[in-house]
Scaffold this active site. Structure first.
Site, PDB file in Angstrom:
ATOM      1  N   GLU A 131      -2.969   1.481  -5.839  1.00 31.37           N
ATOM      2  CA  GLU A 131      -1.566   1.679  -6.242  1.00 31.37           C
ATOM      3  C   GLU A 131      -0.785   2.505  -5.107  1.00 31.37           C
ATOM      4  O   GLU A 131       0.116   2.338  -4.726  1.00 31.37           O
ATOM      5  CB  GLU A 131      -1.109   2.131  -7.424  1.00 31.37           C
ATOM      6  CG  GLU A 131      -1.719   0.991  -8.598  1.00 31.37           C
ATOM      7  CD  GLU A 131      -1.166  -0.658  -8.453  1.00 31.37           C
ATOM      8  OE1 GLU A 131      -0.438  -0.722  -7.764  1.00 31.37           O
ATOM      9  OE2 GLU A 131      -2.119  -1.436  -8.948  1.00 31.37           O
ATOM     10  N   HIS A 134      -0.440   1.001  -2.051  1.00 33.18           N
ATOM     11  CA  HIS A 134       0.783   0.163  -1.691  1.00 33.18           C
ATOM     12  C   HIS A 134       1.862   1.082  -1.508  1.00 33.18           C
ATOM     13  O   HIS A 134       2.867   0.935  -0.631  1.00 33.18           O
ATOM     14  CB  HIS A 134       1.213  -0.355  -3.160  1.00 33.18           C
ATOM     15  CG  HIS A 134       0.245  -1.580  -3.317  1.00 33.18           C
ATOM     16  ND1 HIS A 134      -0.069  -2.613  -2.358  1.00 33.18           N
ATOM     17  CD2 HIS A 134      -0.214  -2.099  -4.579  1.00 33.18           C
ATOM     18  CE1 HIS A 134      -0.693  -3.586  -2.755  1.00 33.18           C
ATOM     19  NE2 HIS A 134      -1.101  -3.192  -4.074  1.00 33.18           N
ATOM     20  N   HIS A 140      -2.157  -6.086   0.135  1.00 29.93           N
ATOM     21  CA  HIS A 140      -3.517  -6.626  -0.416  1.00 29.93           C
ATOM     22  C   HIS A 140      -4.320  -6.695   0.858  1.00 29.93           C
ATOM     23  O   HIS A 140      -3.970  -7.636   1.942  1.00 29.93           O
ATOM     24  CB  HIS A 140      -3.662  -7.609  -1.292  1.00 29.93           C
ATOM     25  CG  HIS A 140      -3.341  -7.261  -2.708  1.00 29.93           C
ATOM     26  ND1 HIS A 140      -2.521  -8.036  -3.610  1.00 29.93           N
ATOM     27  CD2 HIS A 140      -3.135  -5.881  -3.146  1.00 29.93           C
ATOM     28  CE1 HIS A 140      -2.183  -7.420  -4.769  1.00 29.93           C
ATOM     29  NE2 HIS A 140      -2.748  -6.289  -4.537  1.00 29.93           N
TER      30      HIS A 140
HETATM   31 ZN    ZN Z   1      -2.137  -4.467  -5.531  1.00 34.49          ZN
END
Ligand code: ZN
Ligand code: ZN
Length: 183
Positions: A131, A134, A140
């Site tokens: 997380e 990100h 991804h």
């Molecule tokens: Zn993710």
């Protein structure tokens, strides 16, 4: 407010946030602290689903975050969802500040297996790194073994390493990656 801030949002008592912070410090080579924020977690509760709306939680985290550029990672034991999915392990703002992950589905005993502190710790580290990745702008990754590989089931989490692949690592830490040249 720089670096990474872990914010307990009704966290699992079996998970040490101080220890998680140590691991994240080693992985990201950034300051990592555990900080309390007065986030009203219950406002994100959906009584009909008996789960917590992760997007709502992100909004609450942002609303209560101190000014600055630091990343804020909420850590909760509550089951998270987004409307189109039965559950999510976590959610984050791409290339922004707020992220959250849940340990609810990281506990072996949820699946009728013997509880393992080691597995809870390892899975939590991977979800925290994922997380946070990100928030540092990573999407991804399917280029090989990488903590940014997507996970649908807890088995997927166990299969991926608690590491960024070289491509992701270079994106998150451009200044820490040295290219070896020589004879
Ligand atoms: Zn993710
Ligand atoms: Zn990657």
């Amino acid at each position: 407010l720089e670096g990474i801030h872990l914010v307990p949002l009704l966290p699992d008592r079996d998970l040490s946030l101080a220890r998680l912070a140590d691991s994240l410090r080693a992985s990201f080579r950034l300051p990592v602290s555990v900080d309390q924020l007065p986030v009203p977690v219950e406002e994100a509760y959906d009584a009909s689903r008996r789960q917590y709306h992760s997007g709502h939680l992100l909004m609450l985290i942002l609303r209560h975050a101190p000014a600055g550029n630091g990343k804020i990672l909420g850590v909760t034991s509550r089951d998270l969802f987004i409307p189109v999915l039965t559950h999510v392990f976590g959610q984050a703002q791409l290339n922004n500040r707020a992220a959250v992950f849940s340990s609810f589905r990281l506990r072996n005993d949820l699946y009728g297996l013997r509880h393992s502190h080691a597995l809870l710790r390892e899975r939590s580290l991977k979800e925290a790194m994922h997380e946070l990745g990100h928030t540092f702008g990573l999407r991804h990754c399917s280029g090989g073994p990488c903590v940014m590989n997507p996970s649908t089931y807890v088995e997927d989490i166990d299969l991926k390493p608690a590491e960024f692949c070289l491509t992701c690592h270079t994106t998150v830490f451009p200044s820490q990656t040295s290219i070896q040249t020589g004879p």
